[in-house]
Scaffold this motif. Structure first.
Motif, PDB file in Angstrom:
ATOM      1  N   GLU A 244       0.828  -1.207   0.000  1.00  0.00           N
ATOM      2  CA  GLU A 244       0.000   0.000   0.000  1.00  0.00           C
ATOM      3  C   GLU A 244       0.866   1.263   0.000  1.00  0.00           C
ATOM      4  OE1 GLU A 244      -2.596   2.339  -0.748  1.00  0.00           O
ATOM      5  OE2 GLU A 244      -3.357   0.274  -0.469  1.00  0.00           O
ATOM      6  N   ASP A 246      -0.715   4.528   0.034  1.00  0.00           N
ATOM      7  CA  ASP A 246      -1.484   5.640   0.587  1.00  0.00           C
ATOM      8  C   ASP A 246      -0.951   5.959   1.985  1.00  0.00           C
ATOM      9  OD1 ASP A 246      -3.299   7.451   1.565  1.00  0.00           O
ATOM     10  OD2 ASP A 246      -5.083   6.244   1.134  1.00  0.00           O
ATOM     11  N   SER A 279      -7.654   2.310  -0.628  1.00  0.00           N
ATOM     12  CA  SER A 279      -6.557   1.696   0.108  1.00  0.00           C
ATOM     13  C   SER A 279      -7.043   0.764   1.211  1.00  0.00           C
ATOM     14  CB  SER A 279      -5.673   2.793   0.718  1.00  0.00           C
ATOM     15  OG  SER A 279      -6.446   3.689   1.499  1.00  0.00           O
TER      16      SER A 279
END
Length: 480
Positions: A244, A246, A279
Motif C-alpha cells: 500500500e 497511501d 486503500s
C-alpha cells in the motif's frame, strides 16, 4: 522511610504529600490502568503542581536518592500495565497529573503540552483551531507515557508523520540535580534524540512541544468479522504492509476472545476523510461482517481516539507482550493456530479476555520517522515493512496470575522461535507493549545503545535515574 525524608518532602510540597491510611492516598493509588500497579503501596505520593515544585522536590531529594536511602517512581497517567513501572513499594511516587496546560504558539505551528495532560484534552483544544498533532490513538492515555514510556507511540497519522515522538520539537526536563533544561534539535540535541524513545532514563520531563497541522474529517472506525475470517484478515494486512502506498491510512487488526465468543476486527482510518477509501477496500470487503457492531463513519480525530478509549477499563489484571516480525502470511497463520491452542487452556479463567493483534510499520512510516530527525529506536527504513504483534490477556482473579502469565509468556516465546526459524524475527521491541522481562534496548541496536549510554552518563552522571528510579526499562541493563 526516615523522619528526615518526610520533613524534606513536606518542606517542598506541604499538604501535597499523601501518606497511607488517608482517603486521598487511596484514591490516588487506586487509579492506575492495572491492578498490578494499584496493589503496590508507596510510602509517600508526592503531587507537585508546577515545574518549579518538581525542580525543588528533585533537588531536595537528591542526597537521599544518591545515598540509596530513598527510591522514586515517576507517574504520568499510569497506563503501563506491569507493576512497578510507575509506582514503587515503600518508596516515593511522584504523581505528575496536576502539571496541566495546552498552549498553542502564536503562529499555531506548535503546541506546548503539560506532562499531566491526556490526548483527549490536547485534541479538544487543538480542534477549536482546526488543528491536531500526531499523538496517541487512545484519548484517555497520558501524553507523557505515550511519548516517553510507550516507545514514542503510534498515531492515526503515523504513516505520514512517523512515530508520535517524531513530532516533538522540544522537551523540558528536570535533571537529577533539580536543574531544568530544554532539549531540541538546536539545544542539547543528544538529549532530545535520547528522550525520543529513551523512556525515564535521563530526567523528569515536565512538558513537550509538538508540531501541529491542519486537520479535517477522518473516515474510519471499527469493523467486526465473524470467526473464521482471520486468514482473510492476515492476507489483507500483509498485502497492505508490503504494497500500500497511501500514506494517509492507518490500521490495527486482530483476533479476540471474550465472553465465550471469538471475532476478528480491523480498526482503520483514512485521515484525509476519503470515504470507503480504495486503500482500505481489502479490509472493508472481507465477509461475513457483524453489521450491527460496525462503526465506520466520517468523524474527527478526537472522536475516533475517544472511541478507542472505551476498549479498555482501569484497574483490571492485564498485560501486554510483543514481538516484531516481517510480514508473512504463513507465519501469521501459524501464530494464530498457536494462539488458539493457548486460548483453549486459559479460557476457563474468570473474566478471561484474550486478543492477538497485529499492526504494520510500513516503509513510509519508517522513512518519515527518519526524515523527522531520528529517534532512539533507530529502525532503518530498509528494515521495513514490519508487523508489531501484540498479545493482551485480561482476567479477574489474582489466583490465575501465574498460569496466565506463564501460558502467554510461553506463547510469545513460541512466536519468536517460529519467526526466528524463518529468518523473520526483527530485533525491535515496541515498548508500549513490552513485558517487564524484555531487554528492550537491545532491540534498538548497538549504535543507539551507545548513544543512550553516553546521554545517561552526561545528563545523569551519578546514575540517579538508573539506580534510584528503578521502574520501567533501564538503559544500564545493556551495559557491560
Amino acid at each position: 522511610m526516615t523522619s528526615t525524608l518526610s520533613t524534606t518532602l513536606t518542606s517542598v510540597l506541604s499538604e501535597k504529600v499523601l501518606v497511607p491510611g488517608t482517603e486521598d492516598y487511596d484514591t490516588a493509588n487506586n487509579s492506575y490502568f492495572t491492578a498490578f500497579e494499584n496493589e503496590i503501596k508507596p510510602s509517600y505520593i508526592a503531587k507537585p503542581t508546577s515545574v518549579e515544585e518538581v525542580s525543588k522536590l528533585v533537588a531536595a531529594l537528591h542526597p537521599h536518592l544518591a545515598s540509596g536511602e530513598a527510591q522514586l517512581a515517576v507517574r504520568g497517567t499510569g497506563h503501563t500495565p506491569f507493576g512497578g513501572s510507575a509506582n514503587i513499594k515503600d518508596g516515593i511516587t511522584v504523581d505528575l497529573r496536576a502539571l496541566k496546560g495546552v498552549q498553542l504558539s502564536e503562529d499555531k505551528a506548535t503546541v506546548d503540552i503539560g506532562c499531566g495532560e491526556t490526548w483527549t484534552s490536547v485534541y479538544s483544544e487543538l480542534e477549536k483551531h482546526g488543528l491536531t498533532t500526531a499523538g496517541g490513538r487512545v484519548g484517555r492515555v497520558g501524553v507523557t507515557g505515550l511519548l516517553l514510556i510507550h516507545e514514542g507511540g503510534l498515531s492515526l497519522y503515523s504513516t505520514r508523520r512517523g512515530f508520535a515522538c517524531d513530532s516533538v520539537t522540544e522537551f523540558s526536563v528536570v535533571l537529577a540535580s533539580g536543574i531544568v533544561v530544554k532539549a531540541s534539535a538546536k539545544e542539547n540535541s543528544d538529549l532530545w534524540i535520547a528522550l525520543k524513545g529513551g523512556l525515564n532514563n535521563f530526567g523528569i520531563v515536565t512538558s513537550f512541544k509538538m508540531k501541529t497541522f491542519e486537520t479535517g474529517p477522518v473516515w474510519g472506525g471499527v469493523t467486526y468479522y465473524l470467526q473464521g475470517t482471520c486468514t482473510q484478515l492476515i492476507e489483507a494486512v500483509c498485502d497492505f504492509a508490503l504494497n500500500e502506498k497511501d500514506e494517509d491510512t492507518h490500521i490495527m487488526c486482530g483476533a479476540g476472545y471474550g465472553f465465550g465468543h471469538q471475532v476478528t476486527t480491523c480498526v482503520m482510518y483514512q485521515t484525509k476523510g476519503v470515504e470507503d477509501a480504495p486503500s482500505l477496500k481489502r479490509f472493508t470487503t472481507i465477509q461475513p461482517q457483524i453489521e450491527q457492531m460496525k462503526t465506520m463513519r466520517t468523524g474527527t480525530h478526537l472522536g475516533f481516539c475517544d472511541e478507542l478509549s472505551a476498549f479498555s477499563t482501569d484497574g483490571t489484571r492485564q498485560l501486554y507482550l510483543t514481538c516484531t516480525i516481517k510480514p508473512d502470511v504463513s507465519l501469521m497463520e501459524a501464530f494464530h493456530d498457536k494462539w488458539q491452542e493457548t486460548l483453549a487452556t486459559l479460557k476457563d479463567s474468570e473474566g478471561f479476555i484474550f486478543s492477538f493483534n497485529f499492526q504494520p510499520l510500513t516503509e513510509a512510516l519508517l522513512q518519515n520517522s527518519a526524515n523527522a530527525g531520528g529517534n532512539s529506536m533507530n529502525i532503518s527504513p530498509d528494515d521495513g515493512p514490519l508487523l508489531v504483534v501484540l498479545l493482551n490477556p485480561v482476567w479477574n482473579l489474582a489466583a490465575d496470575d501465574e498460569r496466565i502469565i506463564s501460558g502467554v509468556s510461553s506463547l510469545l516465546a513460541t512466536f519468536k522461535n517460529l519467526a526466528s526459524e524463518k529468518g523473520m524475527l526483527h530485533r525491535y521491541i515496541f515498548i508500549n507493549y513490552a513485558y517487564e522481562k524484555e531487554d528492550v534496548f537491545k532491540g534498538f541496536g548497538d549504535e543507539s545503545q551507545r548513544r543512550l549510554k553516553a546521554a545517561s552518563e552526561k545528563w545523569d552522571p551519578e546514575g540517579i535515574f538508573q539506580k534510584a528510579v528503578p521502574g520501567g526499562f533501564k538503559v544500564s541493563s545493556t551495559w557491560d
